[in-house]
Design an enzyme around this catalytic site. Structure first.
Site, PDB file in Angstrom:
ATOM      1  N   GLY A  11      -9.079   4.000  16.572  1.00  0.00           N
ATOM      2  CA  GLY A  11      -8.180   3.917  14.915  1.00  0.00           C
ATOM      3  C   GLY A  11      -9.047   4.857  14.549  1.00  0.00           C
ATOM      4  N   GLY A  13      -8.333   3.719  11.388  1.00  0.00           N
ATOM      5  CA  GLY A  13      -8.050   3.211   9.945  1.00  0.00           C
ATOM      6  C   GLY A  13     -10.062   2.503   9.300  1.00  0.00           C
ATOM      7  N   PHE A 115      -8.637 -13.773  -6.426  1.00  0.00           N
ATOM      8  CA  PHE A 115      -7.719 -14.156  -5.311  1.00  0.00           C
ATOM      9  C   PHE A 115      -8.040 -15.237  -4.346  1.00  0.00           C
ATOM     10  CE2 PHE A 115      -5.186 -10.906  -2.434  1.00  0.00           C
ATOM     11  CZ  PHE A 115      -5.307  -9.636  -3.582  1.00  0.00           C
ATOM     12  N   ASP A 216      -2.165  -2.995  20.353  1.00  0.00           N
ATOM     13  CA  ASP A 216      -2.348  -1.901  22.195  1.00  0.00           C
ATOM     14  C   ASP A 216      -3.477  -2.197  22.738  1.00  0.00           C
ATOM     15  OD1 ASP A 216       0.008  -0.781  20.614  1.00  0.00           O
ATOM     16  OD2 ASP A 216      -0.868   1.282  21.175  1.00  0.00           O
ATOM     17  N   GLN A 235      -1.397 -14.763  10.717  1.00  0.00           N
ATOM     18  CA  GLN A 235      -1.645 -15.624   9.308  1.00  0.00           C
ATOM     19  C   GLN A 235      -0.385 -15.015   8.220  1.00  0.00           C
ATOM     20  OE1 GLN A 235      -3.641 -13.998   6.288  1.00  0.00           O
ATOM     21  NE2 GLN A 235      -4.136 -15.471   5.174  1.00  0.00           N
ATOM     22  N   HIS A 237       1.777 -14.396   5.783  1.00  0.00           N
ATOM     23  CA  HIS A 237       1.881 -13.825   3.934  1.00  0.00           C
ATOM     24  C   HIS A 237       2.920 -14.661   3.116  1.00  0.00           C
ATOM     25  CE1 HIS A 237       0.837 -12.566  -0.084  1.00  0.00           C
ATOM     26  NE2 HIS A 237      -0.804 -12.197   0.714  1.00  0.00           N
ATOM     27  N   LEU A 247       5.249  -6.163   1.496  1.00  0.00           N
ATOM     28  CA  LEU A 247       3.983  -7.288   1.239  1.00  0.00           C
ATOM     29  C   LEU A 247       3.925  -7.009  -0.383  1.00  0.00           C
ATOM     30  CD1 LEU A 247       1.650  -9.117   2.127  1.00  0.00           C
ATOM     31  CD2 LEU A 247       0.053  -7.829   1.062  1.00  0.00           C
ATOM     32  N   GLU A 250      -1.391 -10.473  -2.989  1.00  0.00           N
ATOM     33  CA  GLU A 250      -1.730 -11.832  -3.663  1.00  0.00           C
ATOM     34  C   GLU A 250      -2.098 -11.088  -5.730  1.00  0.00           C
ATOM     35  OE1 GLU A 250      -3.477 -14.248  -0.825  1.00  0.00           O
ATOM     36  OE2 GLU A 250      -5.126 -15.171  -2.323  1.00  0.00           O
ATOM     37  N   ARG A 281      -3.288 -19.444   1.881  1.00  0.00           N
ATOM     38  CA  ARG A 281      -2.277 -18.962   2.341  1.00  0.00           C
ATOM     39  C   ARG A 281      -1.183 -19.680   3.471  1.00  0.00           C
ATOM     40  NH1 ARG A 281      -4.019 -12.359   3.276  1.00  0.00           N
ATOM     41  NH2 ARG A 281      -4.421 -12.256   0.932  1.00  0.00           N
ATOM     42  N   HIS A 347       1.560 -11.242   8.674  1.00  0.00           N
ATOM     43  CA  HIS A 347       0.479 -10.539   8.167  1.00  0.00           C
ATOM     44  C   HIS A 347      -1.332 -10.317   8.548  1.00  0.00           C
ATOM     45  CE1 HIS A 347      -0.710  -8.546   4.255  1.00  0.00           C
ATOM     46  NE2 HIS A 347      -1.971  -9.410   4.252  1.00  0.00           N
ATOM     47  N   GLU A 378      -9.043  -5.440  12.774  1.00  0.00           N
ATOM     48  CA  GLU A 378      -8.261  -6.834  12.677  1.00  0.00           C
ATOM     49  C   GLU A 378      -8.175  -6.751  14.762  1.00  0.00           C
ATOM     50  OE1 GLU A 378      -4.688  -5.882  10.276  1.00  0.00           O
ATOM     51  OE2 GLU A 378      -3.439  -7.955  11.376  1.00  0.00           O
ATOM     52  N   ARG A 389      -7.646 -16.979   7.072  1.00  0.00           N
ATOM     53  CA  ARG A 389      -8.432 -15.679   6.766  1.00  0.00           C
ATOM     54  C   ARG A 389      -8.303 -15.357   5.069  1.00  0.00           C
ATOM     55  NH1 ARG A 389      -6.870 -10.957   4.358  1.00  0.00           N
ATOM     56  NH2 ARG A 389      -5.095  -9.989   5.570  1.00  0.00           N
ATOM     57  N   LEU A 395     -10.743  -6.381   3.969  1.00  0.00           N
ATOM     58  CA  LEU A 395     -11.197  -4.792   3.983  1.00  0.00           C
ATOM     59  C   LEU A 395     -12.783  -5.240   3.759  1.00  0.00           C
ATOM     60  CD1 LEU A 395      -9.596  -3.185   0.984  1.00  0.00           C
ATOM     61  CD2 LEU A 395      -8.629  -3.150   3.949  1.00  0.00           C
TER      62      LEU A 395
HETATM   63  C1  LIG Z   1       0.912  -4.699   3.522  1.00  0.00           C
HETATM   64  C2  LIG Z   1      -0.902  -5.359   3.574  1.00  0.00           C
HETATM   65  C3  LIG Z   1      -1.496  -5.775   2.918  1.00  0.00           C
HETATM   66  C4  LIG Z   1      -3.145  -5.985   3.075  1.00  0.00           C
HETATM   67  N1  LIG Z   1      -3.806  -5.974   1.891  1.00  0.00           N
HETATM   68  C5  LIG Z   1      -5.294  -6.338   1.867  1.00  0.00           C
HETATM   69  C6  LIG Z   1      -6.172  -6.368   0.657  1.00  0.00           C
HETATM   70  O1  LIG Z   1      -5.542  -6.074  -0.011  1.00  0.00           O
HETATM   71  N2  LIG Z   1      -6.571  -6.639   1.173  1.00  0.00           N
HETATM   72  C7  LIG Z   1      -8.237  -7.305   2.360  1.00  0.00           C
HETATM   73  O2  LIG Z   1      -8.481  -7.180   2.603  1.00  0.00           O
HETATM   74  N3  LIG Z   1      -6.722  -7.201   2.940  1.00  0.00           N
HETATM   75  C8  LIG Z   1      -6.187  -6.711   3.594  1.00  0.00           C
HETATM   76  N4  LIG Z   1      -5.198  -6.161   4.502  1.00  0.00           N
HETATM   77  C9  LIG Z   1      -5.504  -6.454   5.394  1.00  0.00           C
HETATM   78  C10 LIG Z   1      -5.563  -5.346   6.152  1.00  0.00           C
HETATM   79  O3  LIG Z   1      -5.040  -3.903   5.207  1.00  0.00           O
HETATM   80  C11 LIG Z   1      -6.711  -4.982   7.852  1.00  0.00           C
HETATM   81  O4  LIG Z   1      -6.764  -5.635   8.298  1.00  0.00           O
HETATM   82  C12 LIG Z   1      -7.124  -3.576   7.724  1.00  0.00           C
HETATM   83  O5  LIG Z   1      -6.449  -2.415   7.778  1.00  0.00           O
HETATM   84  C13 LIG Z   1      -7.332  -3.357   9.640  1.00  0.00           C
HETATM   85  O6  LIG Z   1      -7.935  -2.260   9.773  1.00  0.00           O
HETATM   86  P1  LIG Z   1      -7.901  -1.395  10.672  1.00  0.00           P
HETATM   87  O7  LIG Z   1      -9.228  -0.679  10.816  1.00  0.00           O
HETATM   88  O8  LIG Z   1      -8.661  -3.258  11.903  1.00  0.00           O
HETATM   89  O9  LIG Z   1      -7.215  -1.254  11.680  1.00  0.00           O
HETATM   90  P2  LIG Z   1      -5.465  -0.180  10.666  1.00  0.00           P
HETATM   91  O10 LIG Z   1      -6.383   0.131   9.662  1.00  0.00           O
HETATM   92  O11 LIG Z   1      -4.288  -0.929  11.144  1.00  0.00           O
HETATM   93  O12 LIG Z   1      -5.114   1.032  11.835  1.00  0.00           O
HETATM   94  C14 LIG Z   1      -5.680   0.832  13.475  1.00  0.00           C
HETATM   95  C15 LIG Z   1      -5.827   2.143  14.071  1.00  0.00           C
HETATM   96  O13 LIG Z   1      -5.615   2.092  14.859  1.00  0.00           O
HETATM   97  C16 LIG Z   1      -4.897   3.251  15.696  1.00  0.00           C
HETATM   98  N5  LIG Z   1      -4.528   2.889  16.691  1.00  0.00           N
HETATM   99  C17 LIG Z   1      -4.087   1.861  17.460  1.00  0.00           C
HETATM  100  N6  LIG Z   1      -3.340   1.350  18.498  1.00  0.00           N
HETATM  101  C18 LIG Z   1      -3.819   2.870  18.954  1.00  0.00           C
HETATM  102  C19 LIG Z   1      -3.666   3.647  20.504  1.00  0.00           C
HETATM  103  N7  LIG Z   1      -3.063   3.085  20.761  1.00  0.00           N
HETATM  104  N8  LIG Z   1      -4.101   5.396  19.974  1.00  0.00           N
HETATM  105  C20 LIG Z   1      -4.522   5.383  19.899  1.00  0.00           C
HETATM  106  N9  LIG Z   1      -5.083   4.762  18.241  1.00  0.00           N
HETATM  107  C21 LIG Z   1      -4.399   3.463  17.998  1.00  0.00           C
HETATM  108  C22 LIG Z   1      -3.901   3.902  13.940  1.00  0.00           C
HETATM  109  O14 LIG Z   1      -3.731   4.401  14.777  1.00  0.00           O
HETATM  110  C23 LIG Z   1      -4.294   3.394  13.293  1.00  0.00           C
HETATM  111  O15 LIG Z   1      -5.637   4.287  12.456  1.00  0.00           O
HETATM  112  C24 LIG Z   1      -3.893  -6.476   4.294  1.00  0.00           C
HETATM  113  C25 LIG Z   1      -2.484  -5.985   5.387  1.00  0.00           C
HETATM  114  C26 LIG Z   1      -1.465  -5.643   5.204  1.00  0.00           C
HETATM  115  C27 LIG Z   1      -0.416  -5.193   6.213  1.00  0.00           C
END
Ligand SMILES: Cc1cc2nc3c(=O)[nH]c(=O)nc-3n(C[C@H](O)[C@H](O)[C@H](O)COP(=O)(O)OP(=O)(O)OC[C@H]3O[C@@H](n4cnc5c(N)ncnc54)[C@H](O)[C@@H]3O)c2cc1C
Length: 574
Positions: A11, A13, A115, A216, A235, A237, A247, A250, A281, A347, A378, A389, A395
């Site tokens: 991952g 992110g 927020f 996954d 949640q 939104h 989205l 907020e 929310r 969301h 997440e 949340r 973030l």
């Molecule tokens: C539109 C939107 C706006 C948001 N705005 C905010 C905000 O302003 N402030 C806030 O605090 N939160 C916000 N959130 C929530 C927050 O962005 C997410 O909870 C957060 O980005 C999740 O981050 P993560 O690093 O856990 O995973 P993600 O950023 O979702 O990344 C998941 C990673 O896992 C990888 N992956 C998944 N499955 C596999 C697999 N089987 N094999 C290999 N790789 C895999 C993907 O390729 C990716 O790189 C928002 C969410 C959304 C959807």
């Protein structure tokens, strides 16, 4: 092909990349991601990151702690929340030093905005706590962390799907992945493996989540015998762009946007007289759907209006540029002059893979550890967000617990030998994939997915009850049966998206069942889990985290008490 690294992060992110950056120079780190790293959903975050910097007005971490506990409906573990909110200011300055271009006040300090649910002095009135880079906060933080990884030559495996975790006895020691561009399977071995695979919003028909958010990592951990915690808390939104679900952050309400029904009424005055549009929310989502149910949706339809027209062009262009451009592109209307049609959209999932505060995965409700396996972001449940949340706390969670997982992994691997795995697990996954490709199934992904998304919307979204949840479980189980006869028509080796979609659908079906079952067993209303047949919160019986296990006899539900340190549960007043 076989690869060996000290630390394998699945991952890319913010959670995964922050952990990777932490281990630079002290371990050989690799990052696997099924999408190109900078396409991870974190890049879509618009609103911001919370920290009690007090740059715009007085703020303290104790207030942030209280708001997060209250927002979680007194269900988040308070020891973990305290770690997060105390660390928050450091996180922001660290990002600033890495190069994140935060928006600024006129004095040049990092700007902060309101927020929902973030207040001063234990709920007195809203406080400006969210640090942001206009409305592209996730984008710039993701790019900055990605730059840091490239700078330190962290090895990336992009477009590479985790298919299975590999255990050596009790220790997680590797992973089998699928390389999308070639169709080849890879066997990775590592001393520590971090799951940072994000959420699962794509289970629902209307969602703000990107296509990759199929859960996954949660499902693969679950299939390996790890329980899933608090999955009933999903949640919604309140402001997804109607009808797409994209989205509208907020931030739009934080900057002064108001919600109106068919009669032009600012209806949040009735549901949350003090904080109105900035209520939690779940409160706003239920308010919108209640307006719709009672016939006050716009034109009798299932949406209401988010009105920004009184904010003026300059503010909209400066502070809400991305939101305005989405509205113009996807709906062809201009938010400077027209109200925006919105409806609740799936969301965020509060539940996930249970971990301790250092990202170590727990194998049961008693706190036993799965050696070698970590989870953050997440896909994990620490639990910070409890039953709901607060905006901009995710973030922060990713950055605080991504880093802590990195710290724990680089410490823990000092005691561990490099594993030497046989090719057995690779062969097993290979035969499964071949089986899926060669099976002349009559079922198609698309139809099963539509059935699942509709069932989850109907029975497992904002309003739930006993009858609906049972019906939902039945429908998901029937879809699982149909899934056994799935056919993949695309037989090519390279970029076989159809094959991967079939794999992802299997994960989504598993998680759907867990969400509905967890919801069925929680006979109370708390946070985002609203039971119409049990509208009260029942602390006497349910101040405990749900743990669902996969056993030979089917799914089993157990519980673990919520950790309360400073704030005893109190009634919800808005
Ligand atoms: C539109 C939107 C706006 C948001 N705005 C905010 C905000 O302003 N402030 C806030 O605090 N939160 C916000 N959130 C929530 C927050 O962005 C997410 O909870 C957060 O980005 C999740 O981050 P993560 O690093 O856990 O995973 P993600 O950023 O979702 O990344 C998941 C990673 O896992 C990888 N992956 C998944 N499955 C596999 C697999 N089987 N094999 C290999 N790789 C895999 C993907 O390729 C990716 O790189 C928002 C969410 C959304 C959807």
């Amino acid at each position: 092909m076989n690869f060996t690294h000290d630390i394998l992060i699945i991952g890319a992110g913010l959670a995964g990349l922050r952990a990777a950056v932490e281990c630079v120079g002290q371990a050989d780190v690799a990052v696997v991601s099924k999408v190109l790293p900078t396409r991870s959903h974190s890049g879509a975050a618009q609103g911001g990151i919370t920290a009690s910097l007090g740059n715009e007005e007085d703020d303290r971490w104790e207030w942030h702690l209280f708001d997060t506990v209250k927002g979680s409906d007194f269900f988040g573990d308070q020891d973990a929340i305290e770690i997060m909110v105390r660390d928050a200011p450091r996180v922001i300055y660290e990002l600033e030093h890495m190069g994140v271009p935060f928006s600024r006040t006129s004095e040049g300090k990092i700007a902060q905005r309101n927020f929902g649910g973030h207040t001063r002095n234990f709920g007195e009135k809203p406080v400006k706590r969210a640090c942001h880079a206009a409305d592209r906060t996730g984008r710039v933080v993701l790019d900055t962390l990605h730059d840091q990884c490239l700078r330190h030559q962290i090895k990336f495996y992009p477009e590479n799907y985790l298919l299975s975790l590999v255990f050596d006895g009790k220790r997680c020691a590797g992973a089998v992945t699928y390389d999308l561009p070639t169709g080849e399977l890879y066997l990775f071995q590592a001393k520590a493996i971090l799951l940072a695979t994000g959420g699962c919003g794509r289970i629902y028909k209307t969602t703000s989540n990107g296509f990759a958010s199929t859960g996954d990592g949660m499902s693969l951990a679950f299939r390996s015998g790890i329980p899933l915690e608090d999955m009933e808390f999903v949640q919604f939104h309140p402001t997804g762009l109607y009808p797409l679900g994209i989205l509208v952050s907020e931030a739009a309400r934080g900057e002064g946007g108001v919600l109106r029904n068919r009669l032009g009424e600012r209806f949040m005055e009735r549901y949350a007289p003090t904080v109105k549009e900035l209520a939690a929310r779940d409160v706003v989502s239920r308010a919108i759907l209640t307006e719709v149910r009672e016939g006050r949706g716009i034109g009798g339809m299932d949406y209401v209006h988010l009105d920004l027209t009184h904010l003026g062009e300059e503010k909209i262009e400066k502070r809400l540029w991305e939101i305005a451009s989405f509205v113009r592109i996807y709906l062809g209307i201009d938010p400077v002059y027209d109200p925006i049609p919105v409806q609740p959209t799936c969301h965020y999932i509060m539940g996930g893979i249970p971990t301790d505060v250092d990202g170590r995965v727990l194998t049961d409700e008693k706190g036993s550890i799965a050696p070698g396996l970590y989870a953050a972001g997440e896909c994990a449940c620490v639990s910070i967000h409890g039953a709901n949340r607060l905006g901009c706390n995710s973030l922060l969670d990713l950055l605080v617990f991504g880093r802590r997982s990195g710290l724990a992994m680089k410490r823990d691997i000092l005691q561990v030998e490099t594993p030497t795995l046989s090719n057995e697990s690779l062969k097993r996954v290979d035969s499964k994939i071949r089986g899926l490709l060669n099976h002349q199934g009559r079922e198609k992904c698309d139809s099963i997915r539509k059935g699942m998304q509709a069932a989850m919307m109907e029975y497992g979204s904002v309003f739930r009850d006993d009858e609906g949840l049972k019906k939902g479980i039945e429908e998901i189980r029937a879809l699982k049966e149909r899934y056994k006869d799935i056919g993949v028509s695309d037989q090519k080796e390279a970029f076989n998206y159809e094959l991967m979609e079939a794999v992802e659908l299997g994960h989504q079906l598993d998680l759907s069942e867990v969400i509905l079952l967890s919801g069925l067993h929680r006979r109370e209303s708390r946070g985002a889990h609203w039971r119409e047949d049990f509208p009260q919160r029942a602390d006497r019986y349910y101040l405990k985290h749900t743990f669902v296990f996969q056993t030979r006899k089917g799914l089993e539900v157990r519980y673990k008490p919520v950790k309360i340190t400073r704030f005893q549960p109190e009634a919800r007043i808005y």
